[in-house]
Design a protein around this motif. Structure first.
Motif, PDB file in Angstrom:
ATOM      1  N   HIS A 315       0.879  -1.162   0.000  1.00 24.48           N
ATOM      2  CA  HIS A 315       0.000   0.000   0.000  1.00 24.48           C
ATOM      3  C   HIS A 315       0.915   1.210   0.000  1.00 24.48           C
ATOM      4  N   ASP A 319      -4.491   6.484   3.086  1.00 17.41           N
ATOM      5  CA  ASP A 319      -5.904   6.679   2.733  1.00 17.41           C
ATOM      6  C   ASP A 319      -6.579   7.583   3.760  1.00 17.41           C
ATOM      7  N   HIS A 394     -12.781   7.358  -0.554  1.00 18.01           N
ATOM      8  CA  HIS A 394     -11.619   7.837   0.196  1.00 18.01           C
ATOM      9  C   HIS A 394     -10.621   8.479  -0.763  1.00 18.01           C
ATOM     10  N   HIS A 396      -6.685   8.315  -1.712  1.00 13.29           N
ATOM     11  CA  HIS A 396      -5.405   7.611  -1.561  1.00 13.29           C
ATOM     12  C   HIS A 396      -4.322   8.588  -2.026  1.00 13.29           C
TER      13      HIS A 396
HETATM   14 ZN   LIG Z   1      -4.998   3.399  -0.578  1.00 18.50          ZN
END
Ligand SMILES: [Zn+2]
Length: 448
Positions: A315, A319, A394, A396
Protein backbone atom coordinates in the motif's frame (compact mmCIF):
# COMPACT_ATOMS: atom_id res chain seq x y z
CA UNK A 1 24.02 -1.64 0.63
CA UNK A 2 26.91 0.07 -1.18
CA UNK A 3 26.06 1.70 -4.48
CA UNK A 4 27.33 -0.32 -7.43
CA UNK A 5 29.56 2.39 -8.81
CA UNK A 6 32.19 2.26 -11.47
CA UNK A 7 33.52 4.92 -13.73
CA UNK A 8 32.05 5.32 -17.12
CA UNK A 9 34.69 5.87 -19.73
CA UNK A 10 32.92 5.77 -23.07
CA UNK A 11 32.32 8.95 -24.98
CA UNK A 12 28.99 10.32 -23.91
CA UNK A 13 26.84 11.40 -26.82
CA UNK A 14 24.58 13.53 -24.63
CA UNK A 15 27.37 15.72 -23.43
CA UNK A 16 28.04 19.04 -24.91
CA UNK A 17 31.47 19.32 -26.48
CA UNK A 18 32.47 21.90 -23.91
CA UNK A 19 31.43 19.68 -21.07
CA UNK A 20 34.12 18.12 -18.96
CA UNK A 21 33.61 15.03 -16.95
CA UNK A 22 34.11 15.73 -13.34
CA UNK A 23 35.11 12.45 -11.90
CA UNK A 24 35.96 13.60 -8.41
CA UNK A 25 32.64 15.32 -8.14
CA UNK A 26 30.81 12.28 -9.37
CA UNK A 27 32.27 10.30 -6.53
CA UNK A 28 31.30 13.00 -4.07
CA UNK A 29 27.74 13.02 -5.34
CA UNK A 30 27.36 9.28 -5.19
CA UNK A 31 28.66 9.13 -1.66
CA UNK A 32 26.19 11.79 -0.61
CA UNK A 33 23.26 10.47 -2.57
CA UNK A 34 21.18 7.89 -0.74
CA UNK A 35 20.76 4.45 -2.20
CA UNK A 36 17.09 4.21 -3.21
CA UNK A 37 17.00 0.57 -2.23
CA UNK A 38 17.27 1.74 1.37
CA UNK A 39 13.91 3.38 1.05
CA UNK A 40 12.07 0.44 -0.46
CA UNK A 41 13.11 -2.86 0.98
CA UNK A 42 12.98 -6.06 -0.96
CA UNK A 43 10.83 -9.00 -0.11
CA UNK A 44 12.61 -11.94 1.38
CA UNK A 45 13.59 -14.67 -1.01
CA UNK A 46 11.75 -17.95 -1.02
CA UNK A 47 10.85 -20.88 -3.22
CA UNK A 48 10.06 -20.24 -6.85
CA UNK A 49 7.07 -22.29 -7.88
CA UNK A 50 4.73 -21.03 -10.51
CA UNK A 51 7.31 -19.08 -12.44
CA UNK A 52 7.27 -19.48 -16.13
CA UNK A 53 10.15 -19.53 -18.53
CA UNK A 54 10.66 -15.80 -18.82
CA UNK A 55 10.74 -15.36 -15.09
CA UNK A 56 13.08 -18.28 -14.72
CA UNK A 57 15.34 -16.98 -17.40
CA UNK A 58 15.53 -13.59 -15.75
CA UNK A 59 16.00 -15.08 -12.32
CA UNK A 60 18.94 -17.10 -13.53
CA UNK A 61 20.52 -14.23 -15.38
CA UNK A 62 20.10 -11.82 -12.50
CA UNK A 63 21.35 -13.62 -9.42
CA UNK A 64 20.67 -10.66 -7.13
CA UNK A 65 17.02 -10.54 -8.00
CA UNK A 66 15.03 -11.74 -5.06
CA UNK A 67 11.94 -13.69 -5.89
CA UNK A 68 9.54 -15.77 -3.95
CA UNK A 69 6.09 -17.13 -3.87
CA UNK A 70 5.08 -14.15 -1.79
CA UNK A 71 7.15 -11.64 -3.65
CA UNK A 72 4.40 -9.67 -5.27
CA UNK A 73 6.72 -6.76 -5.25
CA UNK A 74 10.44 -6.46 -4.94
CA UNK A 75 13.20 -4.06 -5.77
CA UNK A 76 16.69 -5.13 -6.55
CA UNK A 77 19.91 -3.32 -6.98
CA UNK A 78 21.65 -5.07 -9.81
CA UNK A 79 25.16 -4.88 -11.14
CA UNK A 80 25.71 -2.27 -13.79
CA UNK A 81 26.13 -4.57 -16.75
CA UNK A 82 22.95 -4.50 -18.80
CA UNK A 83 21.20 -7.84 -18.37
CA UNK A 84 20.95 -9.84 -21.60
CA UNK A 85 17.51 -9.77 -23.12
CA UNK A 86 15.56 -12.88 -22.26
CA UNK A 87 16.02 -15.57 -24.86
CA UNK A 88 12.77 -17.44 -24.46
CA UNK A 89 10.90 -19.55 -26.96
CA UNK A 90 7.60 -18.12 -28.10
CA UNK A 91 8.46 -14.71 -26.74
CA UNK A 92 7.06 -11.78 -28.64
CA UNK A 93 8.50 -8.34 -28.50
CA UNK A 94 6.55 -5.19 -29.16
CA UNK A 95 8.15 -1.74 -29.56
CA UNK A 96 5.86 0.95 -28.20
CA UNK A 97 4.85 3.69 -30.61
CA UNK A 98 3.61 7.20 -29.99
CA UNK A 99 -0.04 7.18 -28.92
CA UNK A 100 -0.08 3.50 -27.92
CA UNK A 101 -2.26 2.35 -25.08
CA UNK A 102 -2.18 -0.99 -23.33
CA UNK A 103 -5.69 -1.81 -24.48
CA UNK A 104 -4.83 -1.15 -28.13
CA UNK A 105 -1.68 -3.23 -27.88
CA UNK A 106 -3.52 -6.08 -26.17
CA UNK A 107 -6.29 -6.20 -28.72
CA UNK A 108 -3.78 -6.15 -31.60
CA UNK A 109 -1.82 -8.95 -29.97
CA UNK A 110 -5.01 -10.96 -29.63
CA UNK A 111 -5.09 -10.99 -25.82
CA UNK A 112 -8.40 -10.89 -24.00
CA UNK A 113 -9.81 -8.03 -21.97
CA UNK A 114 -9.70 -10.33 -18.96
CA UNK A 115 -5.94 -10.78 -19.33
CA UNK A 116 -5.50 -7.05 -19.55
CA UNK A 117 -7.59 -6.55 -16.42
CA UNK A 118 -5.41 -9.06 -14.59
CA UNK A 119 -2.23 -7.27 -15.64
CA UNK A 120 -3.70 -3.93 -14.61
CA UNK A 121 -4.69 -5.35 -11.25
CA UNK A 122 -1.06 -6.37 -10.73
CA UNK A 123 0.08 -2.90 -11.80
CA UNK A 124 -2.28 -1.13 -9.38
CA UNK A 125 0.36 -0.05 -6.88
CA UNK A 126 2.99 0.82 -9.52
CA UNK A 127 0.89 2.34 -12.32
CA UNK A 128 3.85 1.75 -14.65
CA UNK A 129 1.67 0.74 -17.60
CA UNK A 130 -0.36 3.95 -17.70
CA UNK A 131 2.31 5.93 -19.48
CA UNK A 132 3.82 4.03 -22.39
CA UNK A 133 6.43 5.96 -24.30
CA UNK A 134 8.19 5.31 -27.60
CA UNK A 135 11.44 3.62 -26.66
CA UNK A 136 9.71 1.46 -24.06
CA UNK A 137 8.89 -2.06 -25.15
CA UNK A 138 6.87 -5.04 -24.07
CA UNK A 139 7.91 -8.68 -24.26
CA UNK A 140 5.20 -11.32 -23.98
CA UNK A 141 5.54 -14.92 -22.95
CA UNK A 142 2.76 -17.23 -24.09
CA UNK A 143 1.97 -20.83 -23.25
CA UNK A 144 1.01 -23.51 -25.80
CA UNK A 145 -2.59 -22.30 -25.74
CA UNK A 146 -1.51 -18.76 -26.61
CA UNK A 147 -2.39 -17.62 -23.11
CA UNK A 148 -0.30 -14.84 -21.67
CA UNK A 149 1.98 -16.13 -18.92
CA UNK A 150 4.38 -13.25 -18.42
CA UNK A 151 5.02 -9.78 -19.72
CA UNK A 152 8.02 -7.53 -19.28
CA UNK A 153 7.81 -3.76 -19.56
CA UNK A 154 11.17 -2.26 -20.50
CA UNK A 155 11.17 1.41 -19.46
CA UNK A 156 14.91 2.04 -19.69
CA UNK A 157 18.07 0.06 -19.09
CA UNK A 158 17.78 0.63 -15.34
CA UNK A 159 14.05 0.00 -14.94
CA UNK A 160 12.05 -3.00 -16.07
CA UNK A 161 8.90 -4.48 -14.63
CA UNK A 162 8.07 -8.16 -14.89
CA UNK A 163 4.44 -9.28 -14.59
CA UNK A 164 3.91 -12.99 -14.31
CA UNK A 165 1.05 -15.38 -13.81
CA UNK A 166 1.05 -17.12 -10.45
CA UNK A 167 -0.30 -20.54 -9.52
CA UNK A 168 -3.68 -19.04 -8.60
CA UNK A 169 -4.02 -17.51 -12.08
CA UNK A 170 -3.52 -13.90 -10.99
CA UNK A 171 -0.52 -11.81 -12.02
CA UNK A 172 2.22 -10.54 -9.73
CA UNK A 173 4.77 -7.85 -10.47
CA UNK A 174 8.44 -7.34 -9.77
CA UNK A 175 10.56 -4.29 -10.42
CA UNK A 176 14.00 -5.02 -11.86
CA UNK A 177 15.97 -1.94 -10.97
CA UNK A 178 19.54 -0.98 -11.70
CA UNK A 179 20.46 2.40 -10.34
CA UNK A 180 23.46 2.57 -12.65
CA UNK A 181 25.92 5.44 -12.48
CA UNK A 182 25.47 9.17 -12.45
CA UNK A 183 27.87 11.00 -14.71
CA UNK A 184 28.21 14.67 -14.05
CA UNK A 185 29.12 17.34 -16.54
CA UNK A 186 29.61 21.08 -16.25
CA UNK A 187 27.93 23.35 -18.76
CA UNK A 188 28.69 27.04 -18.92
CA UNK A 189 27.72 29.91 -21.13
CA UNK A 190 27.24 33.62 -21.61
CA UNK A 191 23.84 35.00 -22.40
CA UNK A 192 23.35 36.51 -25.83
CA UNK A 193 19.71 36.87 -26.78
CA UNK A 194 17.39 34.97 -24.46
CA UNK A 195 18.44 32.78 -21.57
CA UNK A 196 16.59 29.92 -23.26
CA UNK A 197 18.59 30.16 -26.50
CA UNK A 198 21.91 30.54 -24.72
CA UNK A 199 21.18 27.69 -22.33
CA UNK A 200 20.14 25.40 -25.21
CA UNK A 201 23.35 26.26 -26.99
CA UNK A 202 25.35 25.31 -23.89
CA UNK A 203 23.66 21.90 -23.85
CA UNK A 204 20.84 22.31 -21.32
CA UNK A 205 17.59 20.47 -22.02
CA UNK A 206 14.15 22.05 -21.87
CA UNK A 207 13.62 20.32 -18.52
CA UNK A 208 16.91 21.74 -17.18
CA UNK A 209 15.91 25.22 -18.29
CA UNK A 210 12.49 24.87 -16.65
CA UNK A 211 14.20 23.85 -13.40
CA UNK A 212 16.51 26.88 -13.50
CA UNK A 213 13.55 29.17 -14.16
CA UNK A 214 11.64 27.70 -11.27
CA UNK A 215 14.55 27.88 -8.84
CA UNK A 216 15.19 31.58 -9.42
CA UNK A 217 11.77 32.82 -10.36
CA UNK A 218 11.26 34.80 -7.15
CA UNK A 219 14.48 36.68 -7.58
CA UNK A 220 14.77 37.12 -11.30
CA UNK A 221 12.38 37.86 -14.13
CA UNK A 222 14.02 35.94 -16.96
CA UNK A 223 12.28 37.80 -19.76
CA UNK A 224 12.84 41.29 -18.36
CA UNK A 225 15.85 41.46 -16.05
CA UNK A 226 18.49 39.34 -17.72
CA UNK A 227 21.28 41.26 -19.41
CA UNK A 228 23.39 40.33 -22.38
CA UNK A 229 26.72 39.14 -21.04
CA UNK A 230 25.23 37.49 -17.96
CA UNK A 231 26.98 34.19 -17.25
CA UNK A 232 25.68 30.84 -16.06
CA UNK A 233 27.27 27.64 -14.79
CA UNK A 234 25.41 24.35 -14.44
CA UNK A 235 26.45 20.98 -13.07
CA UNK A 236 24.17 18.28 -14.42
CA UNK A 237 24.18 14.53 -13.81
CA UNK A 238 22.99 11.97 -16.32
CA UNK A 239 22.20 8.38 -15.45
CA UNK A 240 23.83 5.46 -17.30
CA UNK A 241 23.48 1.72 -17.06
CA UNK A 242 26.54 0.31 -18.75
CA UNK A 243 26.99 2.43 -21.87
CA UNK A 244 23.32 3.25 -22.18
CA UNK A 245 21.83 6.53 -21.07
CA UNK A 246 18.60 5.88 -19.19
CA UNK A 247 17.32 9.38 -19.91
CA UNK A 248 17.23 10.19 -16.19
CA UNK A 249 18.95 13.46 -15.52
CA UNK A 250 19.09 16.05 -12.78
CA UNK A 251 20.58 19.42 -12.10
CA UNK A 252 23.03 19.31 -9.19
CA UNK A 253 24.05 22.94 -9.09
CA UNK A 254 23.47 26.25 -10.90
CA UNK A 255 25.04 29.68 -10.62
CA UNK A 256 23.90 32.71 -12.52
CA UNK A 257 25.72 36.06 -12.63
CA UNK A 258 23.53 38.89 -13.84
CA UNK A 259 24.69 42.51 -13.39
CA UNK A 260 25.70 42.66 -9.76
CA UNK A 261 23.36 39.85 -8.80
CA UNK A 262 24.65 36.35 -8.12
CA UNK A 263 22.12 33.51 -7.82
CA UNK A 264 22.92 29.93 -6.86
CA UNK A 265 21.09 26.67 -6.24
CA UNK A 266 22.43 23.28 -5.21
CA UNK A 267 20.65 19.95 -4.85
CA UNK A 268 21.07 18.27 -1.48
CA UNK A 269 20.79 14.54 -0.84
CA UNK A 270 17.32 15.03 0.65
CA UNK A 271 16.08 15.96 -2.84
CA UNK A 272 15.76 19.68 -2.07
CA UNK A 273 17.47 22.74 -3.48
CA UNK A 274 19.34 25.27 -1.32
CA UNK A 275 21.46 28.31 -2.17
CA UNK A 276 25.21 28.31 -1.54
CA UNK A 277 24.60 29.32 2.09
CA UNK A 278 22.14 26.52 2.75
CA UNK A 279 18.98 28.64 2.58
CA UNK A 280 16.02 26.77 1.10
CA UNK A 281 14.85 27.40 -2.46
CA UNK A 282 12.19 24.74 -2.17
CA UNK A 283 8.53 25.56 -1.71
CA UNK A 284 6.96 24.02 1.36
CA UNK A 285 4.75 20.93 1.13
CA UNK A 286 1.47 20.31 2.89
CA UNK A 287 1.56 17.17 5.01
CA UNK A 288 -2.06 16.39 4.14
CA UNK A 289 -3.44 17.52 0.76
CA UNK A 290 -6.83 18.41 2.20
CA UNK A 291 -8.35 21.59 3.64
CA UNK A 292 -9.09 19.92 6.97
CA UNK A 293 -8.30 16.70 8.75
CA UNK A 294 -10.01 13.44 7.96
CA UNK A 295 -9.59 10.09 9.63
CA UNK A 296 -6.79 7.95 8.18
CA UNK A 297 -8.51 4.78 7.06
CA UNK A 298 -5.41 2.94 5.85
CA UNK A 299 -1.71 3.57 6.45
CA UNK A 300 1.24 3.39 4.09
CA UNK A 301 2.49 -0.20 4.24
CA UNK A 302 5.01 -1.63 1.76
CA UNK A 303 4.41 -5.13 3.17
CA UNK A 304 0.67 -5.20 3.38
CA UNK A 305 -0.79 -8.65 2.87
CA UNK A 306 -3.72 -9.06 0.57
CA UNK A 307 -6.61 -10.30 2.74
CA UNK A 308 -7.65 -13.00 0.24
CA UNK A 309 -4.47 -14.21 -1.46
CA UNK A 310 -2.19 -13.65 1.54
CA UNK A 311 0.45 -12.24 -0.77
CA UNK A 312 2.31 -8.99 -0.29
CA UNK A 313 0.49 -6.20 -2.06
CA UNK A 314 2.12 -2.95 -1.01
CA UNK A 315 0.00 0.00 0.00
CA UNK A 316 2.10 2.84 -1.37
CA UNK A 317 0.05 5.68 0.09
CA UNK A 318 -2.10 6.93 2.95
CA UNK A 319 -5.90 6.68 2.73
CA UNK A 320 -8.10 9.45 4.13
CA UNK A 321 -11.80 8.80 4.79
CA UNK A 322 -13.05 11.68 2.65
CA UNK A 323 -16.67 11.69 1.49
CA UNK A 324 -17.17 11.96 -2.27
CA UNK A 325 -16.84 15.57 -3.41
CA UNK A 326 -14.19 16.63 -0.85
CA UNK A 327 -11.76 19.13 -2.47
CA UNK A 328 -8.28 17.67 -2.99
CA UNK A 329 -5.39 20.16 -2.88
CA UNK A 330 -1.97 20.09 -4.53
CA UNK A 331 0.54 19.28 -1.77
CA UNK A 332 3.03 21.74 -3.27
CA UNK A 333 3.59 23.69 -6.44
CA UNK A 334 4.47 21.69 -9.50
CA UNK A 335 3.33 20.48 -12.87
CA UNK A 336 0.50 18.03 -13.52
CA UNK A 337 2.04 15.15 -15.46
CA UNK A 338 -0.82 12.65 -15.44
CA UNK A 339 -4.59 12.67 -15.29
CA UNK A 340 -5.61 9.07 -15.92
CA UNK A 341 -8.43 6.61 -15.48
CA UNK A 342 -7.41 3.20 -14.18
CA UNK A 343 -9.72 0.23 -13.58
CA UNK A 344 -8.28 -0.22 -10.07
CA UNK A 345 -6.68 3.11 -9.09
CA UNK A 346 -9.63 5.00 -10.56
CA UNK A 347 -9.38 8.55 -11.78
CA UNK A 348 -6.04 9.86 -10.58
CA UNK A 349 -3.64 12.80 -10.83
CA UNK A 350 0.15 12.83 -10.66
CA UNK A 351 2.12 16.01 -9.99
CA UNK A 352 5.86 16.44 -10.54
CA UNK A 353 7.30 18.89 -8.02
CA UNK A 354 10.65 20.62 -8.13
CA UNK A 355 13.56 18.80 -6.60
CA UNK A 356 13.01 15.06 -6.50
CA UNK A 357 9.35 14.89 -5.43
CA UNK A 358 6.19 13.53 -7.00
CA UNK A 359 2.67 13.11 -5.58
CA UNK A 360 -0.33 10.99 -6.65
CA UNK A 361 -4.01 11.35 -5.77
CA UNK A 362 -6.19 8.29 -6.48
CA UNK A 363 -9.88 7.28 -6.63
CA UNK A 364 -11.03 10.81 -7.51
CA UNK A 365 -14.58 11.65 -8.45
CA UNK A 366 -13.39 14.44 -10.70
CA UNK A 367 -10.16 16.09 -11.83
CA UNK A 368 -10.04 19.89 -12.06
CA UNK A 369 -6.68 20.02 -13.84
CA UNK A 370 -5.15 18.93 -17.13
CA UNK A 371 -1.78 17.35 -17.90
CA UNK A 372 0.86 20.04 -18.41
CA UNK A 373 -0.84 22.51 -16.10
CA UNK A 374 1.19 24.33 -13.42
CA UNK A 375 -0.38 24.23 -9.97
CA UNK A 376 0.29 26.10 -6.76
CA UNK A 377 0.51 24.68 -3.27
CA UNK A 378 -3.00 24.32 -1.89
CA UNK A 379 -4.70 24.70 -5.26
CA UNK A 380 -7.86 22.62 -5.75
CA UNK A 381 -6.92 19.93 -8.24
CA UNK A 382 -9.88 17.56 -7.91
CA UNK A 383 -12.74 16.17 -5.88
CA UNK A 384 -12.28 12.94 -3.98
CA UNK A 385 -14.48 9.98 -4.79
CA UNK A 386 -14.68 6.22 -5.03
CA UNK A 387 -13.54 5.56 -8.60
CA UNK A 388 -11.64 2.39 -9.42
CA UNK A 389 -11.76 -0.75 -7.31
CA UNK A 390 -12.55 0.43 -3.77
CA UNK A 391 -14.81 -0.57 -0.93
CA UNK A 392 -15.77 3.01 -0.08
CA UNK A 393 -15.08 6.65 -0.85
CA UNK A 394 -11.62 7.84 0.20
CA UNK A 395 -8.54 9.70 -0.99
CA UNK A 396 -5.41 7.61 -1.56
CA UNK A 397 -2.40 9.96 -1.39
CA UNK A 398 1.16 9.02 -2.42
CA UNK A 399 4.46 10.85 -1.99
CA UNK A 400 7.48 9.72 -4.04
CA UNK A 401 11.03 10.85 -3.30
CA UNK A 402 13.69 10.00 -5.89
CA UNK A 403 11.08 7.87 -7.67
CA UNK A 404 10.32 5.63 -4.68
CA UNK A 405 7.11 5.82 -2.64
CA UNK A 406 7.59 6.89 0.99
CA UNK A 407 5.20 7.25 3.91
CA UNK A 408 3.60 10.68 3.37
CA UNK A 409 2.74 10.96 7.06
CA UNK A 410 6.27 10.72 8.43
CA UNK A 411 8.63 11.29 5.48
CA UNK A 412 10.78 14.41 5.66
CA UNK A 413 8.81 16.80 3.49
CA UNK A 414 10.21 20.11 2.30
CA UNK A 415 9.30 22.80 4.80
CA UNK A 416 11.17 25.67 3.11
CA UNK A 417 13.62 25.73 6.01
CA UNK A 418 17.40 26.07 5.92
CA UNK A 419 19.47 22.95 5.48
CA UNK A 420 19.32 20.59 8.50
CA UNK A 421 22.21 21.33 10.87
CA UNK A 422 23.53 17.77 10.84
CA UNK A 423 24.13 17.75 7.09
CA UNK A 424 25.16 21.37 6.65
CA UNK A 425 28.91 20.71 6.62
CA UNK A 426 28.64 17.95 4.03
CA UNK A 427 26.45 20.19 1.90
CA UNK A 428 28.87 23.14 2.04
CA UNK A 429 31.77 20.84 1.17
CA UNK A 430 29.92 19.57 -1.84
CA UNK A 431 28.99 23.11 -2.89
CA UNK A 432 32.65 24.12 -2.72
CA UNK A 433 33.52 21.16 -4.94
CA UNK A 434 30.92 22.11 -7.49
CA UNK A 435 31.91 25.77 -7.55
CA UNK A 436 35.50 24.78 -8.16
CA UNK A 437 34.34 22.61 -11.04
CA UNK A 438 32.26 25.43 -12.47
CA UNK A 439 35.14 27.90 -12.26
CA UNK A 440 37.55 25.48 -13.94
CA UNK A 441 35.10 24.86 -16.75
CA UNK A 442 34.53 28.58 -17.23
CA UNK A 443 38.30 29.16 -17.45
CA UNK A 444 38.66 26.38 -20.00
CA UNK A 445 35.89 27.83 -22.14
CA UNK A 446 37.31 31.31 -21.98
CA UNK A 447 40.70 30.06 -23.12
CA UNK A 448 39.19 28.49 -26.25
ZN1 LIG B 1 -5.00 3.40 -0.58
Amino acid sequence: MPSPVSQHSAILPLMHRRATQSLIMLTAIIILWPDPTHIAESESAGAMPGLFALGWQLARQLPLLQQGQHARQSQSSLPSTPPPSPDVKLSRRYAIEAGDSLSRIFSRQGFSQQQMQQIMAADQSLLALDVLRPGNNLTFQLDDNQQLQAMELFIHAGNRVLYQREADGEFSYQELLDQGEWQSSTLTGTIAGSFYQSAKQAGLSDADIATVHQLFRDRLNFSRDIQAGARFQVVRSDNFVGDTATGLSRIEGVRLFNRRQQLSAFLHDNGQFYDANGESLQRAFMRVPLARNYRISDDFNPRRLHPVTGRVQPHNGTDFATPTGTPVLAAAEGKVVRVENHPYAGRYIEIQHYGQYKTRYLHLHKSLVRPGQQVERGQRIGLSGASGRVTGAHLHYELHVNNRPVNPMNAQIPLAEPIPADSRDAFLQRVAFMIKQMEEETMLVQQQ
